[in-house]
Design a protein around this motif. Sequence first.
Motif, PDB file in Angstrom:
ATOM      1  N   UNK A  33      -7.488  12.235 -48.229  1.00 30.92           N
ATOM      2  CA  UNK A  33      -7.364  13.018 -47.000  1.00 30.92           C
ATOM      3  C   UNK A  33      -6.435  12.363 -45.964  1.00 30.92           C
ATOM      4  N   UNK A 138     -19.099  16.819 -48.999  1.00 35.38           N
ATOM      5  CA  UNK A 138     -18.156  16.539 -50.078  1.00 35.38           C
ATOM      6  C   UNK A 138     -18.183  15.087 -50.509  1.00 35.38           C
ATOM      7  N   UNK A 328     -10.873  18.741 -39.094  1.00 33.60           N
ATOM      8  CA  UNK A 328     -10.108  19.716 -39.870  1.00 33.60           C
ATOM      9  C   UNK A 328      -9.664  20.869 -38.990  1.00 33.60           C
ATOM     10  N   UNK A 332      -5.394  22.703 -37.451  1.00 32.62           N
ATOM     11  CA  UNK A 332      -4.792  24.033 -37.285  1.00 32.62           C
ATOM     12  C   UNK A 332      -3.607  24.033 -36.352  1.00 32.62           C
TER      13      UNK A 332
ATOM     14  N   UNK B  21       1.596  22.783 -45.801  1.00 41.10           N
ATOM     15  CA  UNK B  21       1.393  21.597 -44.956  1.00 41.10           C
ATOM     16  C   UNK B  21       0.091  21.697 -44.173  1.00 41.10           C
ATOM     17  N   UNK B  22      -0.318  22.925 -43.887  1.00 43.24           N
ATOM     18  CA  UNK B  22      -1.539  23.124 -43.116  1.00 43.24           C
ATOM     19  C   UNK B  22      -2.761  22.542 -43.791  1.00 43.24           C
ATOM     20  N   UNK B  24      -4.878  19.940 -44.826  1.00 41.26           N
ATOM     21  CA  UNK B  24      -4.879  18.508 -44.509  1.00 41.26           C
ATOM     22  C   UNK B  24      -5.702  17.725 -45.520  1.00 41.26           C
ATOM     23  N   UNK B  25      -6.052  18.380 -46.626  1.00 38.61           N
ATOM     24  CA  UNK B  25      -6.690  17.744 -47.769  1.00 38.61           C
ATOM     25  C   UNK B  25      -8.059  17.147 -47.426  1.00 38.61           C
ATOM     26  N   UNK B  26      -8.747  17.795 -46.491  1.00 40.90           N
ATOM     27  CA  UNK B  26     -10.054  17.287 -46.086  1.00 40.90           C
ATOM     28  C   UNK B  26     -11.099  17.516 -47.167  1.00 40.90           C
ATOM     29  N   UNK B  27     -10.856  18.510 -48.029  1.00 37.28           N
ATOM     30  CA  UNK B  27     -11.809  18.757 -49.107  1.00 37.28           C
ATOM     31  C   UNK B  27     -12.998  19.619 -48.723  1.00 37.28           C
ATOM     32  N   UNK B  48      -8.137  22.561 -53.017  1.00 38.23           N
ATOM     33  CA  UNK B  48      -7.279  21.468 -52.542  1.00 38.23           C
ATOM     34  C   UNK B  48      -6.310  21.051 -53.642  1.00 38.23           C
ATOM     35  N   UNK B  87      -9.008  24.289 -41.309  1.00 36.80           N
ATOM     36  CA  UNK B  87      -7.594  24.347 -40.931  1.00 36.80           C
ATOM     37  C   UNK B  87      -7.036  25.755 -41.053  1.00 36.80           C
TER      38      UNK B  87
END
Lengths: 470, 439
Positions: A33, A138, A328, A332, B21-22, B24-27, B48, B87
Amino acid sequence: MLNERTKAKLVEVVGSANFQDSSEARLVYSYDATPNFQSLPDAVIMPEDKDQVKRILTICNEDHVPIVPRGSGTNLSAGTCPTQGGIVLTFNRMNKILEIDEDNLTVTVQPGVITLDLINAVEAKGLFYPPDPSSMKISTIGGNINECSGGLRGLKYGVTKDYVLGLEVVLANGDCIKTGGKLAKDVAGYDLTNLFVGSEGTLGVVTEAVLKLIPIPETKQTLLALFEDMDAAAKTVSAIIAHKIIPATLEFLDQPTCEVVEDFAQVGLPTDVNAVLLIEQDGPPEVVNRDIEMISRICREGNAVSVKVAASQAEAEALSTARRSALSALARMKPTTILEDATVPRSKISKMVKAINEIAVKYNVKICTFGHAGDGNLHPTCLTDARDEEELQRVEQAFEEIFHKAIELGGTITGEHGVGEMKAPYLALKMGGEGVAAMKAIKYALDPQGIMNPGKIFAKDTRKRVVVRS
Amino acid sequence: MTATKDIQQAFKERLDYDELMNCMRCGFCLPSCPTYGQTNQYEAASPRGRIALMKGVVDGLIEPDESVEKQLNLCLGCRACEPVCPSGVKYGHLLEEARDIIQQKKRHKWPVKALRHMVFEQLFPHKERLKNVHSLLAFYQRSGLQKAVQKTNILNVLPGNLAQMEKTLPPVPTKKEMKERPFLFEAEGTAERTVAFFTGCLMDTMFMETNNATIALLQKAGCKVVIPEVQTCCGALHAHGGEKDQAKKLAKQNIMAFESIQADDIVLNAGGCGALLVEYDHLLKDEPEWKERAEAFAAKVKDFSEILLQQQFVEKQKLSLPSQIITYQDSCHLRNVMKTSSAPRKLIQVINGSVFNEMENADHCCGSAGIYNLTEQEMSMQILDYKMEKVKETHAHTIVTANPGCLIQMKLGVVREGVEGSVRAVHLADLLLEAVESK
Ligand SMILES: Cc1cc2nc3c(=O)[nH]c(=O)nc-3n(C[C@H](O)[C@H](O)[C@H](O)COP(=O)(O)OP(=O)(O)OC[C@H]3O[C@@H](n4cnc5c(N)ncnc54)[C@H](O)[C@@H]3O)c2cc1C
Ligand code: SF4
Ligand code: SF4
């Protein structure tokens, strides 16, 4: 690339279904992340048990292959980005809750258990596992242990390390050791359990953990206090603690954070005030009532423009869930979101928040701040665009100054996210040269070949975070 | 240019890089993804991961090889990952575009080409033909196409699955019944609003009775119902199957058809179609002359359950059923794209005599997903079996759905479990009409 011989040996251990080296597999385990870090591993391996882990580590140690242990890849310090190649080791097949021991108040788990699943399982038995990182839906226990994650309940209940009683760890040479256990007391030799907690996968692979449980608090109340002025909010945080009340949760959000969080979660967070405190207290009803009343009074005396107690459990839940989505949701606003983890003694919160804002102005970058105010753990979060290199340079400078400020106030460069690769260049700021040397001595005593998550924690040079490599 | 290079180039040109790009790979999206769950948490089978794959192709980190394509195909397109994404990544749009590129650039072997042509161009856009589904199936089998298809690996599962499915299909209405349906239905009592009814393809052939039930319910709720005659297939199968141009064509035809009627709402009872209809504005975003018209259209689209609630149907009608336990399976697109999840539940909960038992993970896809249960049979059945387990836990006698694909899938689930005698799957409209009529 792995040579064919090594590959054959590894496949023999886990079977071809659990050894993946397609370009697809390598790509999707090339990131976590953390923004701006990406690097392909040579392969991904999914072991089934401790024995397989032992055999894998033995092979990798002999053949000098880097190993990156990986939970769900939600860490924010590039801790699982395979920058030196090698193999990514996942624990999706080692995800069992082995035992909930109601007599000893412990739970024994494999590393791949999802944090929330663990919390739900023990709560079903009236027990409580407090560490609740915002990513708990997660994140895995293995990841939590290796980052020593904290959560919204950290102020009163502490962080992951306060709940790890014992570990089973496979070392780089394939040896398996057990530390601690179900004991409440244990001072036999060095405290290896605590050494491995927060070690970010650089010392060994955790294959099992014994965690401490406590009785579940009887009740909980949630309160929202709004402030026109950030400084007033920060001072109120100090005032609450100074009145000798330790809330379970004491979270802080600034105005831009509230705005985006509300946009996503729609729970009625105010978007027109400059600072919001989200406060929770749990425990026996009398105590909770008394504390919440007292906290309300302190907030009002601290010039809060509004103080409101959540009317129902559902309303309270919605508010803390919204807070958990802060990071997260901030993403945005701009393509790239860089979140930091500067931590100061809690009496210095107000000073730190002020400094962050001044630094943002100085470097002309947009920084929103939220965090675990009660712990002094702030998350200044910069909204930027990785494609704008000039701006990224300024972001880098701003963060560097923020770290310096945190250290100056008696704080640290990371409160819960770990050093990883992203913050490695700053470790010496906190530890000094000798401190880093002592840490390295431990690292190389346990992992002489340097195969365990290389490149993490210790920086090769002072290269800054702005790297993308393929 | 090789097909791979071609695809890569098109990814670069057409995928929305800002959207990529939006992420953000938070999962945060991982736990809600059925394929991630069913693959034992394999990152490539997660939202993801799929976004990373698309971005990886654009960034030139990987080639769009078969494994990439396989992962994109394995996605159900259920879009459960969207509402949970803080996001706000519009995953569905990225997927649709990527699939379109791969389909268009791909050199299909002829049987696949022929089948795709038949399904996407010869069948669904033509209602008349759909009305002859049975003879088309026969054509498929007789023409030798079936044999050819069986030889390729891609669809060799089709016949087996179809055979099982056949059992689940309701009797297709006669041509006469279809021809004689009127185009205007007056409201019962005074008309409080006028709604234009979107009939759909499957809904108006295989499930015509359900459409009739829906119209009857709308009438009882005080709506005058009009059926624009020249409407056509919604285009969802095309859009999701990588036939975007065809989808756009259909969208324009529908917009024109509904513009001719001054209705307050455009109402339907199939979440799968509805999800595309409410996104016609996105589908046609690159065609300025259609922008406003598409937006106006999309803004009017609503599921019939929302209209019923709005029209105080439950106050106007007494609903009761013989004693039974009812559970509800969300239609992914109805829930995640049209954002309708509480209205169907509210309607079921007021039925006297029945008990509503919410099943765990009702919002998880049932595995039907357009033609997914044909193209990705193994995963589809794995998901369905998981779903039926959850149904079992509720002890339900009746599984309610709100989309034809889900309905067929749940019927299939009932057959697979061998519980036809004690469990049934019905569309919400049929259930409600039954509840109105049951004394
Ligand atoms: C939106 C968001 C919110 C977050 N909120 C919080 C928060 O409130 N508090 C907080 O502390 N963190 C937070 N984090 C950071 C992150 O979620 C935590 O660090 C979490 O513990 C990581 O868990 P994981 O399973 O994803 O581990 P990973 O990210 O996969 O790994 C983390 C580290 O652990 C190592 N590791 C993993 N498993 C093992 C094992 N079995 N043996 C040895 N090493 C192992 C890895 O090598 C790596 O160094 C947040 C992250 C996101 C994206
Ligand atoms: S929740 Fe959204 S931002 Fe987070 S990983 Fe999934 S798609 Fe990306
Ligand atoms: S659309 Fe459904 S299957 Fe596809 S990635 Fe999203 S949640 Fe998973």
